[in-house]
Scaffold this motif. Structure first.
Motif, PDB file in Angstrom:
ATOM      1  N   TYR A 175       0.808  -1.225   0.000  1.00  0.00           N
ATOM      2  CA  TYR A 175       0.000   0.000   0.000  1.00  0.00           C
ATOM      3  C   TYR A 175       0.845   1.280   0.000  1.00  0.00           C
ATOM      4  O   TYR A 175       0.312   2.376   0.212  1.00  0.00           O
ATOM      5  CB  TYR A 175      -0.944   0.001   1.208  1.00  0.00           C
TER       6      TYR A 175
ATOM      7  N   ILE B 149      -4.719  -3.046  -7.545  1.00  0.00           N
ATOM      8  CA  ILE B 149      -5.865  -2.912  -6.634  1.00  0.00           C
ATOM      9  C   ILE B 149      -6.298  -1.455  -6.535  1.00  0.00           C
ATOM     10  O   ILE B 149      -7.497  -1.142  -6.554  1.00  0.00           O
ATOM     11  CB  ILE B 149      -5.506  -3.467  -5.245  1.00  0.00           C
TER      12      ILE B 149
ATOM     13  N   GLY C 220      -8.248  -4.957   2.566  1.00  0.00           N
ATOM     14  CA  GLY C 220      -9.224  -6.020   2.362  1.00  0.00           C
ATOM     15  C   GLY C 220      -8.605  -7.210   1.649  1.00  0.00           C
ATOM     16  O   GLY C 220      -8.862  -8.370   1.998  1.00  0.00           O
ATOM     17  N   ALA C 221      -7.751  -6.913   0.653  1.00  0.00           N
ATOM     18  CA  ALA C 221      -7.046  -7.994  -0.048  1.00  0.00           C
ATOM     19  C   ALA C 221      -6.084  -8.717   0.888  1.00  0.00           C
ATOM     20  O   ALA C 221      -5.934  -9.944   0.815  1.00  0.00           O
ATOM     21  CB  ALA C 221      -6.300  -7.426  -1.255  1.00  0.00           C
TER      22      ALA C 221
ATOM     23  N   HIS D  17      -8.704   0.076  -8.995  1.00  0.00           N
ATOM     24  CA  HIS D  17     -10.118  -0.287  -8.887  1.00  0.00           C
ATOM     25  C   HIS D  17     -10.685  -0.051  -7.481  1.00  0.00           C
ATOM     26  O   HIS D  17     -11.839  -0.380  -7.223  1.00  0.00           O
ATOM     27  CB  HIS D  17     -10.307  -1.761  -9.255  1.00  0.00           C
ATOM     28  N   GLY D  18      -9.881   0.463  -6.582  1.00  0.00           N
ATOM     29  CA  GLY D  18     -10.347   0.680  -5.216  1.00  0.00           C
ATOM     30  C   GLY D  18      -9.489   1.722  -4.521  1.00  0.00           C
ATOM     31  O   GLY D  18      -8.893   2.595  -5.154  1.00  0.00           O
ATOM     32  N   SER D  19      -9.404   1.612  -3.204  1.00  0.00           N
ATOM     33  CA  SER D  19      -8.660   2.574  -2.403  1.00  0.00           C
ATOM     34  C   SER D  19      -7.676   1.827  -1.513  1.00  0.00           C
ATOM     35  O   SER D  19      -7.541   0.605  -1.600  1.00  0.00           O
ATOM     36  CB  SER D  19      -9.622   3.385  -1.525  1.00  0.00           C
ATOM     37  N   TRP D  20      -7.002   2.571  -0.625  1.00  0.00           N
ATOM     38  CA  TRP D  20      -6.083   1.923   0.310  1.00  0.00           C
ATOM     39  C   TRP D  20      -6.813   0.937   1.201  1.00  0.00           C
ATOM     40  O   TRP D  20      -6.244  -0.071   1.613  1.00  0.00           O
ATOM     41  CB  TRP D  20      -5.353   2.970   1.151  1.00  0.00           C
ATOM     42  N   ARG D  21      -8.092   1.191   1.474  1.00  0.00           N
ATOM     43  CA  ARG D  21      -8.868   0.241   2.277  1.00  0.00           C
ATOM     44  C   ARG D  21      -9.052  -1.086   1.527  1.00  0.00           C
ATOM     45  O   ARG D  21      -9.083  -2.159   2.140  1.00  0.00           O
ATOM     46  CB  ARG D  21     -10.226   0.836   2.641  1.00  0.00           C
ATOM     47  N   THR D  22      -9.169  -1.008   0.214  1.00  0.00           N
ATOM     48  CA  THR D  22      -9.293  -2.219  -0.589  1.00  0.00           C
ATOM     49  C   THR D  22      -8.029  -3.069  -0.495  1.00  0.00           C
ATOM     50  O   THR D  22      -8.097  -4.305  -0.490  1.00  0.00           O
ATOM     51  CB  THR D  22      -9.563  -1.856  -2.060  1.00  0.00           C
ATOM     52  N   VAL D  23      -6.860  -2.413  -0.422  1.00  0.00           N
ATOM     53  CA  VAL D  23      -5.599  -3.145  -0.282  1.00  0.00           C
ATOM     54  C   VAL D  23      -5.611  -3.971   0.995  1.00  0.00           C
ATOM     55  O   VAL D  23      -5.238  -5.150   0.998  1.00  0.00           O
ATOM     56  CB  VAL D  23      -4.399  -2.178  -0.293  1.00  0.00           C
TER      57      VAL D  23
ATOM     58  N   ALA E 248      -8.524  -2.058   7.356  1.00  0.00           N
ATOM     59  CA  ALA E 248      -9.391  -1.648   6.252  1.00  0.00           C
ATOM     60  C   ALA E 248     -10.523  -0.734   6.713  1.00  0.00           C
ATOM     61  O   ALA E 248     -10.984   0.131   5.962  1.00  0.00           O
ATOM     62  CB  ALA E 248      -9.964  -2.884   5.559  1.00  0.00           C
TER      63      ALA E 248
END
Length: 399
Positions: A18, A146, A157-158, A149-155, A82
């Protein structure tokens, strides 16, 4: 081995995945850059602390339960990251996430030591090292995809999804490798005593010293190369990423080569070759830096020489890990904790060194690297003359 590779690789991956999102993270949490960067620092400190704390505990409690608890904790704390509403909560969660990841790194080494011996263990350390070396290369790229298609929160989540994969791999693929009759007495005082015994062991201590010195030289490059290349050689971010990625790929390739060769040559010889290669390439870089003060030489010269330095580390790190674990086999978890924790701390201490010494030329970074690699080479020569570290470890590693 799949489960062990996941345990060892999650630390580097979770560190770098991230990084590109730090500015966005700062804005979305309405905090400052210092707090955003602290989320990274907290994870690194946690990885070191997790190894030093939980490696010795595993010598008392066994490995598997701690691994399963660590992977579950990593998963849950990734979810907390997240969903973190403030910078302070994120930093605290990252510290806990790092401790959980550090436990996996230390216990991965300990479980290999429990289950295999000699060159069989060394070969598996080579495989694990190769995957670990690719983490800093793969993680930013995966994080970038990632973030498209998303944000740091998505990272994060992954990372929680990766944590679930680790939980399944640990439950299904990892048996207990330390039976009850081989466990040590409990208590903090006993853990400290085991650490002291290993540190008084000349063979183990010599391996640990070489490891920390080599890591210090390597992390001087990690912490300073971006500043040096972008300032002295006027390289843009894309070209620097290309330089860093190709060097890391060379290190991963050397790790695979280690696995192939260790059965024939032994870990001690390959470690000596790795340290020698890195030392000679660093001294050549030092000559280049002294002659070419204005960084007018073709970029390919420092790039290639640094690539050789890093490739040498692909032999040095798995070989030293195998030799030190063999020397500390009686307390495998504690040995893994000292290696990982002290090695990580050595790297963390020297990372900002180039910023302190200066980065408008190549010379300060390379001079510091030369000090550490020459000292590592001197440590190998000294231990060989004493008839201790290298020869004894070679005898053990050869079965």
């Amino acid at each position: 081995m799949v489960a062990l590779v996941l345990l060892a690789g999650v630390g580097p991956f979770a560190t770098d995945a991230y990084i590109a999102a730090l500015p966005e993270l700062r804005r979305s949490l309405d905090t400052n850059a210092t707090v955003a960067q602290l989320s990274l620092t907290a994870f690194i400190v946690g990885v070191a602390a997790g190894q030093l704390l939980l490696g010795p505990v595993s010598d008392v409690r066994g490995r598997r339960g701690i691994v399963v608890a660590g992977t579950l904790s990593f998963t849950l704390l990734s979810v907390v990251c997240a969903l973190a509403p403030t910078g302070g909560i994120l930093v605290a969660a990252r510290l806990g996430q790092g401790i959980a990841a550090g436990a996996g790194v230390a216990l991965c080494r300990a479980m290999v030591t429990d289950a295999w011996q000699g060159t069989q263990a060394a070969a598996r350390f080579g495989t694990i090292a190769s995957v670990t070396f690719l983490g800093p290369v793969v993680a930013p790229a995966v994080g970038g995809v990632i973030l498209e298609h998303g944000s740091w929160r998505t990272v994060f989540g992954a990372l929680a999804g990766l944590g679930l994969t680790m939980v399944v791999a640990a439950v299904v693929g990892l048996p207990e490798t330390l039976p009850a009759h081989r466990r040590q007495a409990g208590g903090p005082r006993d853990a400290v005593a085991r650490m002291g015994e290993l540190l008084r062991d000349r063979t183990f201590r010599s391996h640990l010293a070489v490891l920390c010195l080599a890591i210090a030289g390597f992390f001087t490059y990690i912490g300073g190369s971006s500043f040096v290349f972008q300032t002295a050689f006027r390289v843009d971010e894309f070209r620097y990423t290309l330089i860093f990625a190709t060097n890391a790929a060379g290190m991963a390739g050397a790790g695979l080569l280690f696995r192939v060769l260790v059965g024939r040559l032994g870990a001690a010889r390959l470690r000596a070759a790795g340290v020698a290669v890195s030392t000679v390439a660093t001294l050549a870089l030092l000559v280049v830096a002294l002659v070419d003060r204005r960084a007018e030489a073709p970029l390919v010269v420092p790039w290639a020489l640094l690539g050789v330095v890093v490739t040498g580390m692909g032999l040095t790190l798995p070989a030293t890990t195998a030799l030190a674990q063999e020397a500390g086999r009686r307390f495998a978890g504690t040995a893994a904790a000292l290696q990982g924790g002290l090695g990580f701390l050595a790297g963390a201490v020297v990372t900002p060194l180039t910023g302190v010494l200066g980065y408008t030329t190549l010379l300060p970074m390379v001079a510091a690297m030369a000090v550490f690699f020459v000292a590592a080479s001197g440590g190998l020569v000294l231990s060989a003359r004493r008839g201790g570290g290298v020869s004894q470890a070679l005898h053990r590693a050869s079965g």
